[in-house]
Design a protein around this motif. Structure first.
Motif, PDB file in Angstrom:
ATOM      1  N   ASP A 170      27.472 -17.391  63.231  1.00  0.00           N
ATOM      2  CA  ASP A 170      28.298 -17.808  64.361  1.00  0.00           C
ATOM      3  C   ASP A 170      28.996 -16.562  64.902  1.00  0.00           C
ATOM      4  OD1 ASP A 170      30.076 -18.789  66.205  1.00  0.00           O
ATOM      5  OD2 ASP A 170      30.841 -20.402  64.932  1.00  0.00           O
ATOM      6  N   PRO A 171      28.518 -16.021  66.027  1.00  0.00           N
ATOM      7  CA  PRO A 171      29.116 -14.788  66.570  1.00  0.00           C
ATOM      8  C   PRO A 171      30.622 -14.890  66.764  1.00  0.00           C
ATOM      9  CG  PRO A 171      27.068 -15.288  67.704  1.00  0.00           C
ATOM     10  CD  PRO A 171      27.359 -16.466  66.826  1.00  0.00           C
ATOM     11  N   ALA A 172      31.105 -16.086  67.084  1.00  0.00           N
ATOM     12  CA  ALA A 172      32.538 -16.246  67.310  1.00  0.00           C
ATOM     13  C   ALA A 172      33.342 -16.063  66.022  1.00  0.00           C
ATOM     14  CB  ALA A 172      32.830 -17.615  67.914  1.00  0.00           C
ATOM     15  N   GLU A 173      32.709 -16.260  64.885  1.00  0.00           N
ATOM     16  CA  GLU A 173      33.404 -16.143  63.600  1.00  0.00           C
ATOM     17  C   GLU A 173      33.064 -14.856  62.862  1.00  0.00           C
ATOM     18  OE1 GLU A 173      33.729 -20.917  62.496  1.00  0.00           O
ATOM     19  OE2 GLU A 173      32.328 -19.632  61.398  1.00  0.00           O
ATOM     20  N   SER A 174      32.179 -14.049  63.438  1.00  0.00           N
ATOM     21  CA  SER A 174      31.688 -12.866  62.730  1.00  0.00           C
ATOM     22  C   SER A 174      32.806 -11.939  62.298  1.00  0.00           C
ATOM     23  CB  SER A 174      30.695 -12.115  63.617  1.00  0.00           C
ATOM     24  OG  SER A 174      30.223 -10.956  62.972  1.00  0.00           O
ATOM     25  N   ALA A 175      33.739 -11.658  63.207  1.00  0.00           N
ATOM     26  CA  ALA A 175      34.828 -10.740  62.858  1.00  0.00           C
ATOM     27  C   ALA A 175      35.665 -11.289  61.720  1.00  0.00           C
ATOM     28  CB  ALA A 175      35.698 -10.472  64.089  1.00  0.00           C
ATOM     29  N   ALA A 176      35.960 -12.594  61.761  1.00  0.00           N
ATOM     30  CA  ALA A 176      36.775 -13.205  60.711  1.00  0.00           C
ATOM     31  C   ALA A 176      36.042 -13.188  59.374  1.00  0.00           C
ATOM     32  CB  ALA A 176      37.139 -14.635  61.097  1.00  0.00           C
ATOM     33  N   VAL A 177      34.733 -13.437  59.402  1.00  0.00           N
ATOM     34  CA  VAL A 177      33.953 -13.425  58.166  1.00  0.00           C
ATOM     35  C   VAL A 177      33.930 -12.023  57.572  1.00  0.00           C
ATOM     36  CG1 VAL A 177      31.630 -13.708  57.204  1.00  0.00           C
ATOM     37  CG2 VAL A 177      32.541 -15.411  58.799  1.00  0.00           C
ATOM     38  N   ARG A 178      33.688 -11.026  58.417  1.00  0.00           N
ATOM     39  CA  ARG A 178      33.639  -9.652  57.919  1.00  0.00           C
ATOM     40  C   ARG A 178      35.009  -9.200  57.400  1.00  0.00           C
ATOM     41  NH1 ARG A 178      28.847  -7.158  59.125  1.00  0.00           N
ATOM     42  NH2 ARG A 178      27.569  -8.132  60.727  1.00  0.00           N
ATOM     43  N   ALA A 179      36.053  -9.610  58.108  1.00  0.00           N
ATOM     44  CA  ALA A 179      37.396  -9.255  57.648  1.00  0.00           C
ATOM     45  C   ALA A 179      37.683  -9.890  56.294  1.00  0.00           C
ATOM     46  CB  ALA A 179      38.428  -9.702  58.677  1.00  0.00           C
ATOM     47  N   GLY A 180      37.260 -11.140  56.125  1.00  0.00           N
ATOM     48  CA  GLY A 180      37.483 -11.809  54.851  1.00  0.00           C
ATOM     49  C   GLY A 180      36.704 -11.184  53.717  1.00  0.00           C
ATOM     50  N   ALA A 181      35.504 -10.682  54.027  1.00  0.00           N
ATOM     51  CA  ALA A 181      34.655 -10.095  52.988  1.00  0.00           C
ATOM     52  C   ALA A 181      34.982  -8.636  52.726  1.00  0.00           C
ATOM     53  CB  ALA A 181      33.187 -10.235  53.384  1.00  0.00           C
ATOM     54  N   ALA A 182      35.728  -7.991  53.632  1.00  0.00           N
ATOM     55  CA  ALA A 182      35.977  -6.557  53.525  1.00  0.00           C
ATOM     56  C   ALA A 182      36.666  -6.138  52.226  1.00  0.00           C
ATOM     57  CB  ALA A 182      36.774  -6.073  54.736  1.00  0.00           C
ATOM     58  N   PRO A 183      37.700  -6.856  51.746  1.00  0.00           N
ATOM     59  CA  PRO A 183      38.319  -6.427  50.485  1.00  0.00           C
ATOM     60  C   PRO A 183      37.331  -6.405  49.328  1.00  0.00           C
ATOM     61  CG  PRO A 183      39.751  -7.961  51.635  1.00  0.00           C
ATOM     62  CD  PRO A 183      38.444  -7.979  52.373  1.00  0.00           C
ATOM     63  N   HIS A 184      36.472  -7.412  49.268  1.00  0.00           N
ATOM     64  CA  HIS A 184      35.462  -7.421  48.208  1.00  0.00           C
ATOM     65  C   HIS A 184      34.503  -6.259  48.402  1.00  0.00           C
ATOM     66  CE1 HIS A 184      32.636  -8.906  45.243  1.00  0.00           C
ATOM     67  NE2 HIS A 184      31.671  -8.824  46.156  1.00  0.00           N
ATOM     68  N   LEU A 185      34.138  -6.002  49.649  1.00  0.00           N
ATOM     69  CA  LEU A 185      33.240  -4.892  49.940  1.00  0.00           C
ATOM     70  C   LEU A 185      33.862  -3.572  49.496  1.00  0.00           C
ATOM     71  CD1 LEU A 185      30.802  -3.541  51.278  1.00  0.00           C
ATOM     72  CD2 LEU A 185      32.022  -3.684  53.449  1.00  0.00           C
ATOM     73  N   ALA A 186      35.149  -3.418  49.745  1.00  0.00           N
ATOM     74  CA  ALA A 186      35.829  -2.177  49.354  1.00  0.00           C
ATOM     75  C   ALA A 186      35.756  -1.978  47.842  1.00  0.00           C
ATOM     76  CB  ALA A 186      37.281  -2.215  49.820  1.00  0.00           C
ATOM     77  N   GLU A 187      35.933  -3.047  47.089  1.00  0.00           N
ATOM     78  CA  GLU A 187      35.836  -2.953  45.638  1.00  0.00           C
ATOM     79  C   GLU A 187      34.435  -2.540  45.211  1.00  0.00           C
ATOM     80  OE1 GLU A 187      36.975  -6.724  44.129  1.00  0.00           O
ATOM     81  OE2 GLU A 187      39.053  -6.590  44.803  1.00  0.00           O
ATOM     82  N   VAL A 188      33.440  -3.103  45.901  1.00  0.00           N
ATOM     83  CA  VAL A 188      32.055  -2.771  45.570  1.00  0.00           C
ATOM     84  C   VAL A 188      31.766  -1.316  45.903  1.00  0.00           C
ATOM     85  CG1 VAL A 188      29.644  -3.304  46.065  1.00  0.00           C
ATOM     86  CG2 VAL A 188      31.301  -5.148  45.853  1.00  0.00           C
ATOM     87  N   ILE A 189      32.323  -0.836  47.018  1.00  0.00           N
ATOM     88  CA  ILE A 189      32.137   0.566  47.379  1.00  0.00           C
ATOM     89  C   ILE A 189      32.672   1.461  46.268  1.00  0.00           C
ATOM     90  CG2 ILE A 189      32.905   2.392  48.948  1.00  0.00           C
ATOM     91  CD1 ILE A 189      32.789   0.360  51.200  1.00  0.00           C
ATOM     92  N   ASP A 190      33.844   1.139  45.775  1.00  0.00           N
ATOM     93  CA  ASP A 190      34.421   1.920  44.681  1.00  0.00           C
ATOM     94  C   ASP A 190      33.505   1.910  43.460  1.00  0.00           C
ATOM     95  OD1 ASP A 190      36.700   3.038  45.674  1.00  0.00           O
ATOM     96  OD2 ASP A 190      37.979   1.331  45.193  1.00  0.00           O
ATOM     97  N   ALA A 191      32.936   0.751  43.179  1.00  0.00           N
ATOM     98  CA  ALA A 191      32.133   0.608  41.968  1.00  0.00           C
ATOM     99  C   ALA A 191      30.794   1.327  42.076  1.00  0.00           C
ATOM    100  CB  ALA A 191      31.908  -0.877  41.674  1.00  0.00           C
ATOM    101  N   ILE A 192      30.123   1.161  43.216  1.00  0.00           N
ATOM    102  CA  ILE A 192      28.749   1.666  43.296  1.00  0.00           C
ATOM    103  C   ILE A 192      28.638   3.053  43.904  1.00  0.00           C
ATOM    104  CG2 ILE A 192      27.784  -0.654  43.413  1.00  0.00           C
ATOM    105  CD1 ILE A 192      27.425  -0.371  46.338  1.00  0.00           C
ATOM    106  N   LEU A 193      29.710   3.515  44.553  1.00  0.00           N
ATOM    107  CA  LEU A 193      29.685   4.871  45.100  1.00  0.00           C
ATOM    108  C   LEU A 193      30.617   5.801  44.340  1.00  0.00           C
ATOM    109  CD1 LEU A 193      29.577   4.266  48.956  1.00  0.00           C
ATOM    110  CD2 LEU A 193      27.699   4.659  47.384  1.00  0.00           C
ATOM    111  N   GLY A 194      31.100   5.372  43.219  1.00  0.00           N
ATOM    112  CA  GLY A 194      32.068   6.166  42.477  1.00  0.00           C
ATOM    113  C   GLY A 194      31.445   7.163  41.528  1.00  0.00           C
ATOM    114  N   SER A 195      30.179   7.464  41.702  1.00  0.00           N
ATOM    115  CA  SER A 195      29.538   8.441  40.842  1.00  0.00           C
ATOM    116  C   SER A 195      29.329   9.733  41.611  1.00  0.00           C
ATOM    117  CB  SER A 195      28.181   7.902  40.352  1.00  0.00           C
ATOM    118  OG  SER A 195      27.320   7.710  41.455  1.00  0.00           O
ATOM    119  N   ALA A 196      29.020  10.788  40.901  1.00  0.00           N
ATOM    120  CA  ALA A 196      28.833  12.083  41.557  1.00  0.00           C
ATOM    121  C   ALA A 196      27.508  12.161  42.298  1.00  0.00           C
ATOM    122  CB  ALA A 196      28.906  13.202  40.516  1.00  0.00           C
ATOM    123  N   THR A 197      26.590  11.274  41.986  1.00  0.00           N
ATOM    124  CA  THR A 197      25.272  11.289  42.613  1.00  0.00           C
ATOM    125  C   THR A 197      25.216  10.250  43.712  1.00  0.00           C
ATOM    126  OG1 THR A 197      24.269  11.940  40.518  1.00  0.00           O
ATOM    127  CG2 THR A 197      22.806  11.052  42.206  1.00  0.00           C
TER     128      THR A 197
END
Length: 456
Positions: free
Chosen positions: A325-352
């Motif tokens: 639903d394009p009208a809800e896309s921003a809200a969905v992404r905003a809601g998922a962003a905190p979880h995404l940030a945690e995943v970024i820390d987990a999977i990009l937190g290596s030197a490689t």
């Protein structure tokens, strides 16, 4: 009245030159799917025809006729088709309208249009059914018997031939203004779409797309008799579009049913088989499975898909959920962003640098500026911490790679990262690494770092 003279064929040819049965029933591409009966309700079809898949033992085929009927008045049962009609849309006009509406998804391949009168439609339909060895249910005895002349229902307004692939028949004075566009769409449907999604979705999508294109061309979609085609199925498909998005249905219709199935399953895991049911025209059991997901529900579904071991299928499902639903896309992404940030820390937190992890974050990037801003606000502190962490202590080439990769992400706060990383440049002892970082981050050359003044 408009005609496509170059495309017109003598309707009687269907009677004179029947195709051998083996060829007639052979599926091909473009596949010769005959469209379903066009009716105001599911019950209007069952008294006349039994439906079977292409290539099965001949009875009446699943899509031999498109029947026209009006919406039944409340409490009075099915209404009989009225005789009032209007000139059928020409093949050229229908092709132009459909290409204008959907040409970016699929370019229409026009079949041969046979415009004839009601007598010609019924005769050609009878001839086709007889040639293919079809059977029907006798109205009096209720028993199955071979098709014979006169069995064609008077309400038929058009059909797509199986006996002569590439031909569509349309009543030249039709009660359904969308008839030509509807049949043309059937000819251009992706191979296997009908079998994969069932008759209700197939016919509802076809009529929805026809109505939308004809209306966009500035032409009427309802004739003088107020006849309509597949109203229940169109309603079901509109509800389906509220679940997965109109784009998913349209793309699947022309390019392959799996697009729709995957999008639906991303939002309603394991439920598509129940939605399809027996594959018939009935829509009664579908509606309970066509309730759109809420924003919190979509966020929860995304969170189950995004983790350190996310697969390409998971990423595609996340994209389908966010785009439903394009009208809800921003809200969905905003809601998922905190979880995404945690995943970024987990999977990009290596030197490689992990190519798959970077692909995950790239694909989770928003498509519009407003969505990018939402994601950037949430993820910026995490990205900054990851970058500065790589520039402390022993700095490796892999660490430089990671910093530049994170800086290049669509939702990275690049001005903010420049401000945070510029003071760290002197700690990068390798001149080659320092020069590479400055070039990649858009900072002045190392020799000019001391005279930046108020640049930041």
């Amino acid at each position: 009245m408009t005609h496509d003279r170059a495309q017109q064929v003598d309707p009687a040819a269907a009677v004179r030159t029947p195709m051998p049965r083996a060829a007639a029933l052979s599926p091909g591409r473009p596949h010769p799917l005959m469209s379903l009966q066009r009716t105001a309700g599911n019950q209007a079809t069952t008294a006349y025809l039994q439906r079977h898949e292409i290539g099965s033992q001949p009875t009446v085929d699943a899509g031999t006729a498109d029947m026209a009927a009006t919406e039944p008045p409340a409490g009075k049962g099915p209404a009989k088709p009225k005789s009032k009609g209007q000139p059928a849309m020409s093949l050229a006009s229908a092709t132009t309208a459909l290409n204008k509406a959907y040409g970016t998804v699929h370019t229409m391949t026009p079949p041969t249009l046979i415009l004839t009168d009601k007598k010609g439609i019924l005769a050609a339909y009878d001839a086709e059914c007889i040639a293919l060895g079809c059977t029907t249910i006798d109205k009096k005895t209720k028993a199955s018997r071979p098709w014979k002349k006169g069995d064609a229902d008077p309400g038929i307004e058009g059909f797509q031939s199986l006996q002569f692939p590439g031909r569509i028949y349309v009543n030249k004075i039709t009660v359904l203004p969308t008839a030509t566009a509807h049949e043309l769409l059937h000819w251009n449907t992706a191979a296997g779409f009908r079998a994969a999604v069932g008759e209700a979705i197939n016919e509802g999508a076809t009529e929805f797309l026809a109505i939308k294109a004809v209306a966009a061309a500035g032409l009427p979609t309802v004739g003088p008799s107020k006849a309509v085609a597949y109203p229940g199925q169109v309603t079901a498909v509109k509800s389906l579009m509220q679940v997965v998005g109109e784009a998913a249905v349209t793309n699947a219709y022309f390019n392959g049913a799996q697009v729709l199935i995957d999008a639906y399953e991303a939002l309603m895991p394991g439920a598509f088989a129940a939605l399809k049911g027996t594959g018939g025209l009935s829509t009664g059991s579908m509606m309970a499975l066509l309730v759109p997901r809420t924003v919190p529900q979509k966020v929860a579904l995304i969170s189950t898909r995004i983790n350190i071991s996310s697969t390409p299928a998971d990423l595609a499902a996340v994209e389908a959920i966010a785009a439903s639903d394009p009208a809800e896309s921003a809200a969905v992404r905003a809601g998922a962003a905190p979880h995404l940030a945690e995943v970024i820390d987990a999977i990009l937190g290596s030197a490689t640098v992990d190519a798959a992890a970077l692909d995950l974050t790239r694909r989770m990037s928003a498509s519009s500026a407003s969505d990018v801003a939402v994601t950037r606000r949430t993820c910026a502190p995490h990205l900054e911490e990851l970058c500065t962490r790589r520039l402390r202590g022993w700095i490796t080439d892999a660490g430089i790679d990671l910093v530049l990769a994170l800086f290049g992400l669509p939702y990275a706060d690049q001005p903010g990262l420049r401000i945070a990383l510029a003071p760290m440049m002197p700690s990068v002892h390798s001149g080659a690494q320092r020069a590479r970082l400055c070039a990649g981050l858009g900072l002045p050359p190392p020799s000019k770092m001391a005279v930046l003044g108020g640049f930041f």
